[in-house]
Scaffold this active site. Structure first.
Site, PDB file in Angstrom:
ATOM      1  N   LYS A 187     -10.167   2.627  -2.189  1.00 20.47           N
ATOM      2  CA  LYS A 187     -10.343   2.063  -0.851  1.00 20.47           C
ATOM      3  C   LYS A 187     -11.638   2.565  -0.210  1.00 20.47           C
ATOM      4  O   LYS A 187     -11.889   3.773  -0.148  1.00 20.47           O
ATOM      5  CB  LYS A 187      -9.137   2.453   0.013  1.00 20.47           C
ATOM      6  N   GLU A 205       0.823  -1.209   0.000  1.00 21.14           N
ATOM      7  CA  GLU A 205       0.000   0.000   0.000  1.00 21.14           C
ATOM      8  C   GLU A 205       0.861   1.266   0.000  1.00 21.14           C
ATOM      9  O   GLU A 205       1.831   1.365   0.748  1.00 21.14           O
ATOM     10  CB  GLU A 205      -0.917  -0.003   1.228  1.00 21.14           C
ATOM     11  N   CYS A 217      -5.863  -2.814   2.368  1.00 20.63           N
ATOM     12  CA  CYS A 217      -5.554  -2.732   3.797  1.00 20.63           C
ATOM     13  C   CYS A 217      -6.771  -2.840   4.715  1.00 20.63           C
ATOM     14  O   CYS A 217      -7.262  -3.935   4.940  1.00 20.63           O
ATOM     15  CB  CYS A 217      -4.743  -1.472   4.077  1.00 20.63           C
TER      16      CYS A 217
END
Length: 295
Positions: free
Chosen positions: A116, A43, A153
């Site tokens: 995300k 990431e 994540c």
């Protein structure tokens, strides 16, 4: 047998974006020469993890998509004929930014992107200051090597995200990651957190009958504000199969560049043994979209 070769790249980062990109490119080239067809990066791999502090100057790190990084990694993907999963700080418009994974096809084009969705706001992880939650939904990205369920994540803690990807035919779940130890926690608590992180993702593999690939950064990064002792990113990048079986786990304290073979046909067999999707009682799941079910 439908086998693909996965390259994972667990690295330390520095404050110099150009140095980081050069190092990544060298490692991608090496992985491709070792036979990797899909290469997964960690990431926000171009820079230090800037979310330890709330600083408007860090928005200077953001870039448009398409932009300099997609061009840089696109040329590399085309030259090496590999699919690359990048993780970028996207500048969509002034004052509007995302944490975005971009999948680069082996011809150098953008196969798709994922913004995300789940954005943390914890000590040393002040991501809500920087990132607007994604608005592209949970949709797999089709590539020349398969249909990829790419998440990022904090998304990895949410079974709903993994399930939605699987229900649309994702053959892999992939999580570029930046997570580490909080220095005030004792060693036992740190290990409990790392084990929980692995366990929940292995659970996604089992519940959906597909492999999971997670690539985390590694090494210590200072807190620029000096208010904390910084983050020790715990590495431990891993690949598991559709029964949660561990194919590879990287160390927690050093860089690693590894190629792992995956048999995608194995997922078909596992799903025949354990047909979880067949037995879902979808007519009774309406309440799952509520924030909380009050009695």
């Amino acid at each position: 047998m439908h086998e693909i070769r996965i390259g994972i790249l667990q690295l330390r980062n520095t404050k110099c974006v150009d140095d980081n990109k050069k190092k990544i490119a060298e490692n991608i080239t090496d992985l491709a020469q070792r036979g990797a067809q899909l290469i997964v990066l960690q990431e926000l791999h171009n820079s230090l993890y800037f979310c330890q502090v709330e600083d408007v100057n860090n928005f200077d790190l953001a870039e448009p998509i398409p932009g300099p990084s997609t061009e840089f990694f696109g040329k590399l993907a085309k030259k090496l004929e590999v699919v690359i999963i990048t993780s970028l700080f996207e500048k969509r418009a002034p004052g509007l930014y995302h944490n975005t994974a971009v999948v680069i096809e082996k011809d150098g084009t953008i196969a798709g992107k994922y913004r995300k969705m789940h954005i943390p706001d914890d000590p040393a992880y002040y991501e809500k200051f920087y990132f607007t939650p994604g608005d592209l939904g949970f949709h797999p990205i089709d590539t020349s090597i398969g249909r990829l369920g790419v998440l990022v994540c904090w998304d990895q803690w949410y079974p709903e995200a993994a399930r939605l990807m699987a229900l649309q035919g994702a053959q892999l779940l992939i999580y570029p990651t930046a997570i580490g130890y909080e220095s005030s926690d004792d060693k036992d608590e740190q290990q409990r957190q790392r084990n929980a992180w692995m366990t929940v993702q292995r659970g996604h593999a089992v519940a959906n009958g597909i492999p999971v690939i997670t690539v985390n950064r590694v090494g210590h990064e200072d807190d620029p504000s000096g208010q904390t002792n910084g983050i020790n990113f715990w590495g431990s990048s891993f690949v598991v199969g559709p029964q949660g079986e561990l194919y590879y786990q990287a160390c927690d304290d050093d860089e690693e560049s590894v190629v792992i073979d995956l048999d995608l046909d194995h997922s078909e067999q596992v799903r025949r043994w354990w047909p979880f999707l067949r037995d879902r009682r979808i007519e009774n799941y309406q309440d799952i979209v509520k924030r909380y079910i009050d009695k």
